[in-house]
Write a protein that holds these residues in place. Structure first.
Motif, PDB file in Angstrom:
ATOM      1  N   ARG A 175       2.164  -1.119   2.702  1.00  0.00           N
ATOM      2  CA  ARG A 175       1.758  -0.245   3.804  1.00  0.00           C
ATOM      3  C   ARG A 175       0.892   0.873   3.255  1.00  0.00           C
ATOM      4  O   ARG A 175       1.019   1.248   2.100  1.00  0.00           O
ATOM      5  CB  ARG A 175       2.997   0.323   4.511  1.00  0.00           C
ATOM      6  CG  ARG A 175       3.857  -0.761   5.130  1.00  0.00           C
ATOM      7  CD  ARG A 175       5.061  -0.190   5.823  1.00  0.00           C
ATOM      8  NE  ARG A 175       5.977  -1.253   6.231  1.00  0.00           N
ATOM      9  CZ  ARG A 175       5.820  -2.005   7.303  1.00  0.00           C
ATOM     10  NH1 ARG A 175       4.805  -1.809   8.105  1.00  0.00           N
ATOM     11  NH2 ARG A 175       6.687  -2.960   7.587  1.00  0.00           N
ATOM     12  N   ASP A 176      -0.004   1.346   4.100  1.00  0.00           N
ATOM     13  CA  ASP A 176      -0.837   2.438   3.594  1.00  0.00           C
ATOM     14  C   ASP A 176      -0.007   3.715   3.524  1.00  0.00           C
ATOM     15  O   ASP A 176       1.152   3.770   3.943  1.00  0.00           O
ATOM     16  CB  ASP A 176      -2.118   2.596   4.415  1.00  0.00           C
ATOM     17  CG  ASP A 176      -1.852   3.033   5.838  1.00  0.00           C
ATOM     18  OD1 ASP A 176      -0.764   3.583   6.104  1.00  0.00           O
ATOM     19  OD2 ASP A 176      -2.727   2.823   6.688  1.00  0.00           O
ATOM     20  N   SER A 211       2.551   5.335   6.178  1.00  0.00           N
ATOM     21  CA  SER A 211       3.874   4.842   6.546  1.00  0.00           C
ATOM     22  C   SER A 211       4.595   4.160   5.383  1.00  0.00           C
ATOM     23  O   SER A 211       5.730   3.747   5.542  1.00  0.00           O
ATOM     24  CB  SER A 211       3.741   3.843   7.706  1.00  0.00           C
ATOM     25  OG  SER A 211       2.827   2.831   7.346  1.00  0.00           O
ATOM     26  N   GLY A 212       3.985   4.076   4.254  1.00  0.00           N
ATOM     27  CA  GLY A 212       4.625   3.370   3.155  1.00  0.00           C
ATOM     28  C   GLY A 212       4.745   4.224   1.919  1.00  0.00           C
ATOM     29  O   GLY A 212       4.284   5.366   1.883  1.00  0.00           O
ATOM     30  N   ALA A 250       1.748   0.345  -2.472  1.00  0.00           N
ATOM     31  CA  ALA A 250       1.061  -0.863  -2.028  1.00  0.00           C
ATOM     32  C   ALA A 250       0.336  -1.488  -3.211  1.00  0.00           C
ATOM     33  O   ALA A 250       0.147  -0.859  -4.251  1.00  0.00           O
ATOM     34  CB  ALA A 250       0.056  -0.534  -0.921  1.00  0.00           C
ATOM     35  N   ASP A 304       1.455  -9.972  10.705  1.00  0.00           N
ATOM     36  CA  ASP A 304       1.440  -8.519  10.469  1.00  0.00           C
ATOM     37  C   ASP A 304       0.249  -8.100   9.620  1.00  0.00           C
ATOM     38  O   ASP A 304       0.397  -7.426   8.601  1.00  0.00           O
ATOM     39  CB  ASP A 304       2.746  -8.080   9.789  1.00  0.00           C
ATOM     40  CG  ASP A 304       3.940  -8.285  10.698  1.00  0.00           C
ATOM     41  OD1 ASP A 304       3.747  -8.229  11.927  1.00  0.00           O
ATOM     42  OD2 ASP A 304       5.040  -8.526  10.181  1.00  0.00           O
ATOM     43  N   TRP A 358      -5.162  -5.599   5.481  1.00  0.00           N
ATOM     44  CA  TRP A 358      -3.830  -5.118   5.111  1.00  0.00           C
ATOM     45  C   TRP A 358      -2.783  -6.121   5.546  1.00  0.00           C
ATOM     46  O   TRP A 358      -2.774  -6.581   6.682  1.00  0.00           O
ATOM     47  CB  TRP A 358      -3.529  -3.773   5.794  1.00  0.00           C
ATOM     48  CG  TRP A 358      -4.016  -2.583   5.029  1.00  0.00           C
ATOM     49  CD1 TRP A 358      -5.124  -1.841   5.303  1.00  0.00           C
ATOM     50  CD2 TRP A 358      -3.410  -2.010   3.870  1.00  0.00           C
ATOM     51  NE1 TRP A 358      -5.259  -0.840   4.390  1.00  0.00           N
ATOM     52  CE2 TRP A 358      -4.212  -0.906   3.497  1.00  0.00           C
ATOM     53  CE3 TRP A 358      -2.289  -2.318   3.112  1.00  0.00           C
ATOM     54  CZ2 TRP A 358      -3.922  -0.112   2.394  1.00  0.00           C
ATOM     55  CZ3 TRP A 358      -2.000  -1.514   2.014  1.00  0.00           C
ATOM     56  CH2 TRP A 358      -2.808  -0.429   1.665  1.00  0.00           C
ATOM     57  N   ASN A 402       0.949  -6.032   6.146  1.00  0.00           N
ATOM     58  CA  ASN A 402       2.039  -5.074   6.259  1.00  0.00           C
ATOM     59  C   ASN A 402       3.328  -5.727   5.827  1.00  0.00           C
ATOM     60  O   ASN A 402       4.246  -5.952   6.612  1.00  0.00           O
ATOM     61  CB  ASN A 402       2.140  -4.538   7.684  1.00  0.00           C
ATOM     62  CG  ASN A 402       0.975  -3.627   7.981  1.00  0.00           C
ATOM     63  OD1 ASN A 402       0.579  -2.815   7.166  1.00  0.00           O
ATOM     64  ND2 ASN A 402       0.394  -3.798   9.154  1.00  0.00           N
ATOM     65  N   VAL A 457       7.794  -3.165   2.024  1.00  0.00           N
ATOM     66  CA  VAL A 457       7.469  -2.299   0.897  1.00  0.00           C
ATOM     67  C   VAL A 457       8.221  -2.732  -0.354  1.00  0.00           C
ATOM     68  O   VAL A 457       7.704  -2.679  -1.467  1.00  0.00           O
ATOM     69  CB  VAL A 457       7.801  -0.838   1.266  1.00  0.00           C
ATOM     70  CG1 VAL A 457       7.595   0.081   0.066  1.00  0.00           C
ATOM     71  CG2 VAL A 457       6.936  -0.385   2.422  1.00  0.00           C
TER      72      VAL A 457
END
Lengths: 175, 173
Positions: free
Chosen positions: A135-136, A139-140, A143, B148, B163, B165, B168
């Motif tokens: 996530r950028d 929100s993360g 990455a 996503d 991206w 998503n 994480v």
């Protein structure tokens, strides 16, 4: 030369240009560079990426970047090439051809056997595009960035995307 | 096939204008019928004689003064044609020049044409190649699939970013 002969010669030249002209670019090799970068919110930034940090920050928003690996390869057209980008992921490229100064290719980003991204792109010759995994920064908390550069050139291997990095393949590390 | 049939097909047979089955039938009959065979040979000889006679007549014609006479009348009798009406006479050169011009346009077009409009992407996908000003990293996405995912373009350099998503934890263990 008679008028008919001249006309025939011109027509032959035109036909030859039609047949062979657009394919000249395809006959030249395609140089691919895949660079893997870890983006994190805090910590030291890789010196090799320091010059690129503002640009990477625009892309991902994180403050620190670490170079995980860099691969350069001269690939054949219409041949599938796999790049290990670490973390069990691989970037699969299928260069299809040149059109309008763009490199047309299919790009798949796999994680194991799972297909994260499957796309057909036309990247301006010598340009770079990025795949971000995670996530950028909004929100993360981290990455992985995979920078893909493609250049169709009769000359040598492309200049490195990232300043001050070795043109040789560097060791891969898992993200 | 009998002699009457052959008599009707005789001309066609000698001129080989009959269909292959008919030719075969006539030939088979002539092989067993000396009268029809003789008729075919007679007609063939007659045609040969006629051909030779015609060739002799043609050879005796004196055409040496014909072409100079025709050539002398051409400038006076040929109407002057202008513009597009004159094109057909010059078609070999004009056609080649036009073909060359079209080829040049096509050839150069591959390097100078503006990018074609990207195809509509499936729902949930964003195609980030709309800008007319092309950066060195300009990329057009013709097709994109995945879960996503989001496409963004970095404003300054125009770099396209796809991206994923992903969790994480997977991305940053």
């Amino acid at each position: 030369m008679t008028r008919e002969g001249f006309g025939a010669a011109l027509a032959g030249l035109a036909g030859a240009m039609l047949m062979f002209g657009p394919r000249v670019a395809d006959a030249q090799p395609l140089d691919i560079q895949v660079t893997t970068v870890r983006a994190v919110e805090s910590g030291p930034c890789d010196p090799q990426l320091e010059a690129l940090r503002p640009r990477l920050r625009h892309i991902a928003g994180y403050r620190a970047y670490q170079l995980l690996g860099e691969q350069q390869r001269r690939v054949a057209w219409r041949n599938t090439e796999a790049f290990d980008v670490g973390g069990g992921r691989s970037l699969i490229l299928l260069p299809k051809g040149m059109a309008d100064q763009r490199v047309m290719m299919q790009v798949r980003l796999l994680e194991g056997r799972k297909r994260l991204v499957d796309t057909n792109v036309r990247l301006l010759n010598g340009g770079t595009m990025v795949f971000g995994v995670g996530r950028d920064a909004r929100s993360g908390d981290g990455a992985i960035l995979i920078l893909l550069r493609a250049e169709n050139s009769p000359q040598s291997l492309p200049q490195t995307v990232l300043p001050h990095t070795s043109p040789q393949t560097t060791a891969q590390s898992s993200p | 096939m009998d002699c009457q049939d052959v008599e009707q097909l005789l001309d066609g047979f000698v001129d080989t204008e009959l269909s292959p089955p008919e030719l075969l039938d006539v030939a088979r009959h002539a092989a067993t019928c000396s009268a029809c065979d003789g008729a075919i040979r007679g007609l063939t000889d007659l045609r040969g004689e006629l051909t030779r006679l015609l060739e002799d007549e043609v050879r005796q014609l004196d055409l040496s003064r014909l072409w100079p006479a025709v050539a002398a009348t051409i400038p006076a009798s040929r109407p002057r044609r202008a513009g597009i009406a004159a094109l057909p006479r010059q078609l070999p050169v004009w056609g080649a020049v036009m073909a060359l011009a079209a080829s040049l346009l096509l050839w150069l077009g591959t390097s100078v044409q503006p990018p074609s409009t990207p195809k509509p992407s499936p729902a949930g996908e964003r195609v980030a190649s709309r800008s007319r000003v092309q950066s060195p990293n300009h990329a057009e996405i013709d097709r994109l699939s995945g879960k996503d995912i989001a496409v963004r373009r970095e404003p300054k350099s125009g770099t396209t970013v796809i991206w994923v998503n992903h969790t994480v934890e997977d991305a940053n263990p």
